[in-house]
Design a protein around this motif. Sequence first.
Motif, PDB file in Angstrom:
ATOM      1  N   PRO A   7      -0.308 -20.855  91.047  1.00 11.48           N
ATOM      2  CA  PRO A   7      -1.340 -20.875  92.436  1.00 11.48           C
ATOM      3  C   PRO A   7      -1.068 -20.976  93.754  1.00 11.48           C
ATOM      4  O   PRO A   7       0.123 -21.803  93.858  1.00 11.48           O
ATOM      5  CB  PRO A   7      -2.335 -21.924  91.949  1.00 11.48           C
ATOM      6  N   GLU A   8      -1.477 -20.289  94.393  1.00 14.23           N
ATOM      7  CA  GLU A   8      -1.030 -20.446  95.998  1.00 14.23           C
ATOM      8  C   GLU A   8      -0.903 -21.884  96.404  1.00 14.23           C
ATOM      9  O   GLU A   8       0.174 -22.402  97.287  1.00 14.23           O
ATOM     10  CB  GLU A   8      -1.735 -19.682  97.076  1.00 14.23           C
ATOM     11  N   ALA A   9      -1.753 -22.826  96.213  1.00 13.75           N
ATOM     12  CA  ALA A   9      -1.778 -24.347  96.351  1.00 13.75           C
ATOM     13  C   ALA A   9      -0.640 -24.915  96.110  1.00 13.75           C
ATOM     14  O   ALA A   9      -0.289 -25.939  96.894  1.00 13.75           O
ATOM     15  CB  ALA A   9      -2.947 -24.914  95.869  1.00 13.75           C
ATOM     16  N   GLU A  10       0.199 -24.537  95.257  1.00 16.63           N
ATOM     17  CA  GLU A  10       1.303 -25.246  94.810  1.00 16.63           C
ATOM     18  C   GLU A  10       2.381 -24.966  95.808  1.00 16.63           C
ATOM     19  O   GLU A  10       3.212 -26.004  95.930  1.00 16.63           O
ATOM     20  CB  GLU A  10       2.010 -24.686  93.296  1.00 16.63           C
ATOM     21  N   THR A  11       2.378 -24.010  96.487  1.00 17.01           N
ATOM     22  CA  THR A  11       3.559 -24.022  97.637  1.00 17.01           C
ATOM     23  C   THR A  11       2.748 -24.038  99.238  1.00 17.01           C
ATOM     24  O   THR A  11       3.692 -23.787 100.116  1.00 17.01           O
ATOM     25  CB  THR A  11       4.236 -22.763  97.617  1.00 17.01           C
ATOM     26  N   LYS A  12       1.706 -24.623  99.281  1.00 17.79           N
ATOM     27  CA  LYS A  12       1.010 -24.447 100.544  1.00 17.79           C
ATOM     28  C   LYS A  12       1.770 -25.433 101.722  1.00 17.79           C
ATOM     29  O   LYS A  12       1.628 -25.166 102.850  1.00 17.79           O
ATOM     30  CB  LYS A  12      -0.343 -24.700 100.420  1.00 17.79           C
ATOM     31  N   HIS A  13       2.752 -26.477 101.326  1.00 22.25           N
ATOM     32  CA  HIS A  13       3.264 -27.454 102.322  1.00 22.25           C
ATOM     33  C   HIS A  13       4.554 -26.722 102.524  1.00 22.25           C
ATOM     34  O   HIS A  13       4.957 -27.267 103.626  1.00 22.25           O
ATOM     35  CB  HIS A  13       3.485 -28.845 101.516  1.00 22.25           C
ATOM     36  N   LEU A  14       5.116 -25.773 101.956  1.00 23.75           N
ATOM     37  CA  LEU A  14       6.393 -25.239 102.526  1.00 23.75           C
ATOM     38  C   LEU A  14       6.270 -24.074 103.569  1.00 23.75           C
ATOM     39  O   LEU A  14       5.328 -23.350 103.716  1.00 23.75           O
ATOM     40  CB  LEU A  14       7.059 -24.469 101.423  1.00 23.75           C
ATOM     41  N   PRO A  15       7.037 -24.134 104.746  1.00 25.75           N
ATOM     42  CA  PRO A  15       7.077 -23.199 105.864  1.00 25.75           C
ATOM     43  C   PRO A  15       7.256 -21.874 105.393  1.00 25.75           C
ATOM     44  O   PRO A  15       7.529 -21.635 104.150  1.00 25.75           O
ATOM     45  CB  PRO A  15       8.111 -23.581 106.701  1.00 25.75           C
ATOM     46  N   GLN A  16       6.446 -20.891 105.979  1.00 27.75           N
ATOM     47  CA  GLN A  16       6.552 -19.444 105.367  1.00 27.75           C
ATOM     48  C   GLN A  16       7.176 -18.570 106.459  1.00 27.75           C
ATOM     49  O   GLN A  16       6.886 -18.824 107.794  1.00 27.75           O
ATOM     50  CB  GLN A  16       5.269 -18.907 105.057  1.00 27.75           C
ATOM     51  N   THR A  17       7.840 -17.693 106.061  1.00 25.38           N
ATOM     52  CA  THR A  17       8.654 -16.666 106.989  1.00 25.38           C
ATOM     53  C   THR A  17       8.496 -15.400 106.550  1.00 25.38           C
ATOM     54  O   THR A  17       9.369 -14.879 105.821  1.00 25.38           O
ATOM     55  CB  THR A  17      10.262 -16.961 107.097  1.00 25.38           C
ATOM     56  N   PRO A  18       7.363 -14.736 106.721  1.00 22.99           N
ATOM     57  CA  PRO A  18       7.346 -13.226 106.216  1.00 22.99           C
ATOM     58  C   PRO A  18       8.266 -12.420 106.759  1.00 22.99           C
ATOM     59  O   PRO A  18       8.907 -12.684 107.791  1.00 22.99           O
ATOM     60  CB  PRO A  18       5.759 -12.938 106.652  1.00 22.99           C
ATOM     61  N   VAL A  19       8.493 -11.097 105.971  1.00 21.30           N
ATOM     62  CA  VAL A  19       9.768 -10.520 106.433  1.00 21.30           C
ATOM     63  C   VAL A  19       9.336 -10.034 107.908  1.00 21.30           C
ATOM     64  O   VAL A  19      10.283  -9.471 108.632  1.00 21.30           O
ATOM     65  CB  VAL A  19      10.118  -9.367 105.527  1.00 21.30           C
ATOM     66  N   GLY A  20       8.154  -9.587 108.023  1.00 26.76           N
ATOM     67  CA  GLY A  20       7.773  -9.054 109.242  1.00 26.76           C
ATOM     68  C   GLY A  20       7.955  -9.922 110.586  1.00 26.76           C
ATOM     69  O   GLY A  20       8.027  -9.276 111.586  1.00 26.76           O
ATOM     70  N   TYR A  21       8.455 -11.318 110.538  1.00 34.13           N
ATOM     71  CA  TYR A  21       9.011 -11.920 111.514  1.00 34.13           C
ATOM     72  C   TYR A  21      10.206 -11.676 111.814  1.00 34.13           C
ATOM     73  O   TYR A  21      10.537 -11.911 113.239  1.00 34.13           O
ATOM     74  CB  TYR A  21       8.780 -13.630 110.951  1.00 34.13           C
TER      75      TYR A  21
END
Length: 342
Positions: free
Chosen positions: A139-153
């Motif tokens: 579930p997405e809630a499991e990783t909600k605390h980790l920073p996200q860097t989508p490829v579009g960035y």
Amino acid sequence: MNQQLSANNLLDNSAVRDWISSVLPGNPKVIELVAVHNLKDWGVTARFAVSTTHELNEVVFKACLLSLFDYAPFTYELLTRHFPTSVPQLLAWDKQQGKTWTLFRPFLGETVKSKNSLQPLLKLARKMAQIQVAITELPEAETKHLPQTPVGYVPAFLDKIIQDINNKYGKIWHEKGTLAKQYNSPSELLERLAFFQPKLVEWAAELKSIGCPDSIDHVDLHSENAVLQTNDNILIYDWEEAIISHPFFSLDRLLEDALEFGESGQIAVRQAYLSEIPWSTRDRRERAFDLAMCLSPIKFAYECKVFDEALGREKGNPQLAAWCMMRALQRWESLESSGVGV
């Protein structure tokens, strides 16, 4: 043992011992500091002996002084919960004296690098893929605390790096000549980087469209951050910098290690990794891997820039920047000419 545990003299040994005792079951006495494994400006890793009636007679303590990685305990909680034999097992964590303190169960094994063999590298590549695939099924809630860097960035990161080349690095590279010569950096480097900027936007969009879901990206996956254990298990450590991004980015550093075994070693590591990836078709996964490797040096250079800034290093790292930019250019030109990025 008289060895003083410190990171720039910011950590107090007695405070560390008191905290370790307080978070372990039964509040055992901390007998001694066994070894300091890593001591840098931004953190420390050390092993302590503890008196306990349980099987645990040693623990590994880590302190990170950078708020940049305040989220790391959540990463380790996630990994310990779902992959207890594949990562260091987190025992406890807390914020102490403005620093992040973590405590782990110790582990044994020989580093993948020390084995001087291609097979452990292949095992490491497969293990990383297995962890990443499993993460996408949570579930997405499991990783909600980790920073996200989508490829579009990533394409926008190049703008920041070009600014640093203009303001700091370019003069250093070409005045002394050593770095420019070492990395075969052309005098028209900025023009060549700018030429490919629109391509990066296209490649990022294509990579996203292939449909490989974002997962955990180790960021610093190499052969000295994993051990091969006696039961043939691979255990991966040093996840402090891990983020959620395109999973294929994690393989870039490992491909560099595979160069020790020639081009065939790189191909073997790539294929071992992709053999564990279920998304899309094989041809599309191959294409996605090429695109990810074209974006990866820019992402890595930007992450290093953010790290240097967090440490107050105003001069940055001109050598690393030169290596990343030439690595990127070589891959871009290869992709354009032959359709293969690495």
